[in-house]
Design an enzyme around this catalytic site. Structure first.
Site, PDB file in Angstrom:
ATOM      1  N   ASP A  30       0.885  -1.153   0.000  1.00 39.41           N
ATOM      2  CA  ASP A  30       0.000   0.000   0.000  1.00 39.41           C
ATOM      3  C   ASP A  30       0.940   1.225   0.000  1.00 39.41           C
ATOM      4  O   ASP A  30       2.123   1.105   0.340  1.00 39.41           O
ATOM      5  CB  ASP A  30      -0.841  -0.052   1.282  1.00 39.41           C
ATOM      6  CG  ASP A  30      -1.555   1.237   1.560  1.00 39.41           C
ATOM      7  OD1 ASP A  30      -2.165   1.788   0.631  1.00 39.41           O
ATOM      8  OD2 ASP A  30      -1.511   1.709   2.720  1.00 39.41           O
ATOM      9  N   ASP A  43      -0.048   5.086   0.919  1.00 38.10           N
ATOM     10  CA  ASP A  43      -0.275   6.048   1.996  1.00 38.10           C
ATOM     11  C   ASP A  43      -0.222   5.367   3.362  1.00 38.10           C
ATOM     12  O   ASP A  43      -1.045   4.512   3.658  1.00 38.10           O
ATOM     13  CB  ASP A  43      -1.661   6.702   1.840  1.00 38.10           C
ATOM     14  CG  ASP A  43      -1.759   7.534   0.571  1.00 38.10           C
ATOM     15  OD1 ASP A  43      -0.823   8.302   0.314  1.00 38.10           O
ATOM     16  OD2 ASP A  43      -2.756   7.414  -0.146  1.00 38.10           O
ATOM     17  N   GLY A  89      -7.556   4.117   3.206  1.00 34.05           N
ATOM     18  CA  GLY A  89      -7.666   3.063   2.194  1.00 34.05           C
ATOM     19  C   GLY A  89      -8.917   3.134   1.335  1.00 34.05           C
ATOM     20  O   GLY A  89      -9.047   2.388   0.384  1.00 34.05           O
ATOM     21  N   ILE A  90      -9.866   4.006   1.681  1.00 36.85           N
ATOM     22  CA  ILE A  90     -11.067   4.092   0.830  1.00 36.85           C
ATOM     23  C   ILE A  90     -10.982   5.323  -0.075  1.00 36.85           C
ATOM     24  O   ILE A  90     -10.220   6.249   0.183  1.00 36.85           O
ATOM     25  CB  ILE A  90     -12.393   4.045   1.645  1.00 36.85           C
ATOM     26  CG1 ILE A  90     -12.559   5.278   2.524  1.00 36.85           C
ATOM     27  CG2 ILE A  90     -12.489   2.770   2.465  1.00 36.85           C
ATOM     28  CD1 ILE A  90     -13.955   5.400   3.107  1.00 36.85           C
ATOM     29  N   ARG A 121     -11.649   8.764  -2.424  1.00 40.70           N
ATOM     30  CA  ARG A 121     -11.951  10.156  -2.070  1.00 40.70           C
ATOM     31  C   ARG A 121     -13.456  10.382  -1.905  1.00 40.70           C
ATOM     32  O   ARG A 121     -13.901  10.939  -0.901  1.00 40.70           O
ATOM     33  CB  ARG A 121     -11.404  11.072  -3.174  1.00 40.70           C
ATOM     34  CG  ARG A 121     -11.288  12.506  -2.746  1.00 40.70           C
ATOM     35  CD  ARG A 121     -10.766  13.357  -3.894  1.00 40.70           C
ATOM     36  NE  ARG A 121      -9.513  12.832  -4.431  1.00 40.70           N
ATOM     37  CZ  ARG A 121      -9.031  13.145  -5.634  1.00 40.70           C
ATOM     38  NH1 ARG A 121      -9.692  13.985  -6.427  1.00 40.70           N
ATOM     39  NH2 ARG A 121      -7.893  12.641  -6.059  1.00 40.70           N
ATOM     40  N   SER A 180      -5.216   5.718  -4.355  1.00 36.89           N
ATOM     41  CA  SER A 180      -5.078   7.169  -4.527  1.00 36.89           C
ATOM     42  C   SER A 180      -4.846   7.550  -5.986  1.00 36.89           C
ATOM     43  O   SER A 180      -4.006   6.962  -6.661  1.00 36.89           O
ATOM     44  CB  SER A 180      -3.914   7.680  -3.683  1.00 36.89           C
ATOM     45  OG  SER A 180      -3.685   9.035  -3.994  1.00 36.89           O
ATOM     46  N   ASN A 208      -3.493  10.146  -6.712  1.00 39.20           N
ATOM     47  CA  ASN A 208      -2.222  10.881  -6.663  1.00 39.20           C
ATOM     48  C   ASN A 208      -1.023   9.945  -6.481  1.00 39.20           C
ATOM     49  O   ASN A 208       0.096  10.415  -6.273  1.00 39.20           O
ATOM     50  CB  ASN A 208      -2.253  11.884  -5.508  1.00 39.20           C
ATOM     51  CG  ASN A 208      -3.331  12.946  -5.695  1.00 39.20           C
ATOM     52  OD1 ASN A 208      -3.257  13.742  -6.628  1.00 39.20           O
ATOM     53  ND2 ASN A 208      -4.348  12.947  -4.852  1.00 39.20           N
ATOM     54  N   ASP A 216      -1.639  -0.302   6.060  1.00 35.59           N
ATOM     55  CA  ASP A 216      -1.805   0.369   7.356  1.00 35.59           C
ATOM     56  C   ASP A 216      -3.288   0.561   7.696  1.00 35.59           C
ATOM     57  O   ASP A 216      -3.602   1.084   8.757  1.00 35.59           O
ATOM     58  CB  ASP A 216      -1.122   1.747   7.338  1.00 35.59           C
ATOM     59  CG  ASP A 216      -1.860   2.736   6.457  1.00 35.59           C
ATOM     60  OD1 ASP A 216      -2.254   2.347   5.332  1.00 35.59           O
ATOM     61  OD2 ASP A 216      -2.063   3.882   6.876  1.00 35.59           O
TER      62      ASP A 216
HETATM   63  P1  B16 Z   1      -6.878  10.378  -3.478  1.00 29.89           P
HETATM   64  P2  B16 Z   1      -3.811   4.034  -0.241  1.00 29.89           P
HETATM   65  C1  B16 Z   1      -5.737   5.892  -0.169  1.00 29.89           C
HETATM   66  O1  B16 Z   1      -4.460   5.476  -0.533  1.00 29.89           O
HETATM   67  C2  B16 Z   1      -5.744   6.597   1.163  1.00 29.89           C
HETATM   68  O2  B16 Z   1      -5.457   5.689   2.208  1.00 29.89           O
HETATM   69  C3  B16 Z   1      -7.098   7.224   1.427  1.00 29.89           C
HETATM   70  O3  B16 Z   1      -7.078   7.932   2.647  1.00 29.89           O
HETATM   71  C4  B16 Z   1      -7.453   8.167   0.276  1.00 29.89           C
HETATM   72  O4  B16 Z   1      -8.745   8.728   0.463  1.00 29.89           O
HETATM   73  C5  B16 Z   1      -7.421   7.374  -1.026  1.00 29.89           C
HETATM   74  O5  B16 Z   1      -6.140   6.820  -1.206  1.00 29.89           O
HETATM   75  C6  B16 Z   1      -7.767   8.223  -2.224  1.00 29.89           C
HETATM   76  O6  B16 Z   1      -6.764   9.172  -2.412  1.00 29.89           O
HETATM   77  O7  B16 Z   1      -7.866  11.356  -2.909  1.00 29.89           O
HETATM   78  O8  B16 Z   1      -5.455  10.903  -3.513  1.00 29.89           O
HETATM   79  O9  B16 Z   1      -7.316   9.777  -4.781  1.00 29.89           O
HETATM   80  O10 B16 Z   1      -3.793   3.899   1.270  1.00 29.89           O
HETATM   81  O11 B16 Z   1      -4.660   3.014  -0.943  1.00 29.89           O
HETATM   82  O12 B16 Z   1      -2.416   4.155  -0.814  1.00 29.89           O
HETATM   83 MG    MG Z   2      -2.727   3.233   3.404  1.00 24.65          MG
END
Ligand code: B16
Ligand code: MG
Length: 224
Positions: free
Chosen positions: A10, A12, A47-48, A50, A119, A121, A173
């Site tokens: 993962d 973030d 992990g979920i 936006r 994400s 991003n 995490d």
């Molecule tokens: P974004 P991961 C997730 O990333 C984050 O844990 C989560 O908090 C966030 O809302 C999601 O990405 C979407 O991110 O807004 O940048 O598209 O933990 O799967 O790496």
């Molecule tokens: Mg994460």
């Protein structure tokens, strides 16, 4: 005996602490909506996606019936713009302690490395950390329909690496991420608090303690 072929990360909260930036950006938006955003509530957003995160906030704040789709999209964009400003200054220094050493151990063992981040991003962050080259495959929000806890993202990473889930280990995490990993049949390593990541096969308090040797030992013991 089953042999592990790949480790799927993962992003973030595992490779870098962008989980904290997501928290800060959601907190700022929540304050604007007069909602008192806590770290405990933030755990549910890890992990979920936006839009799913926004939905949870507006339901919790009692605003869901008053906002139309356009307004929701504008709020999500506002949060993302704040998040983007927070990640602007990211450099390789933001890689969490122990991760580079762990990646080195994985490569030395001849295992492949995957990234499974919902994400949008993710590519930007990985590029700023100068880690893009380390990954044999990257799966982000653009390649999947269902976010975590759906197993799709980890299954896609395993498929792109051309391995069976049982040959892969996932590292997460977030409780939703551990659920996603377990739903594929992979071995799950959690980073964080044991009570939150109760479904993981093993949990490290932080990335600094990650040890490939120990993970493989626990995995082999479990399947024997
Ligand atoms: P974004 P991961 C997730 O990333 C984050 O844990 C989560 O908090 C966030 O809302 C999601 O990405 C979407 O991110 O807004 O940048 O598209 O933990 O799967 O790496
Ligand atoms: Mg994460």
């Amino acid at each position: 005996m089953q042999k592990i072929k790949a480790i799927i990360f993962d992003l973030d909260g595992v490779i870098t602490d962008t989980a904290e930036f997501h928290y800060l950006a959601w907190k700022k938006l929540s304050e604007k909506l007069n909602y008192s955003f806590t770290r405990e509530f933030n755990e549910e957003l890890k992990g979920i996606s936006r839009m799913e995160s926004l939905e949870k906030i507006i339901v919790a704040s009692g605003l869901h019936k008053r906002l139309n789709q356009e307004e929701k999209l504008a709020l999500a964009e506002e949060k993302n713009n704040d998040y983007i400003s927070l990640i602007e200054g990211i450099t390789p220094k933001a890689i969490l302690p122990g991760i580079e050493k762990f990646i080195f151990q994985i490569k030395r063992e001849g295992l492949k490395i995957g990234l499974a981040s919902v994400s949008k991003n993710a590519y930007t962050v990985i590029k700023r950390l100068e880690l893009t080259e380390q990954f044999d495959t990257i799966v982000d929000a653009r390649k999947i329909k269902n976010g975590k806890p759906d197993p799709e993202i980890f299954l896609t990473a395993a498929r792109q690496l051309e391995f069976e889930p049982i040959e892969c280990i996932g590292i997460e995490d977030a409780a939703a991420g551990i659920e996603a990993i377990k739903a594929t049949g992979m071995f799950a390593v959690g980073i964080g608090k044991k009570d939150i990541l109760a479904k993981a096969d093993m949990v490290y308090e932080n990335t600094e303690s990650l040890s490939l040797e120990e993970i493989l030992r626990v995995y082999e013991k479990q399947i024997s």
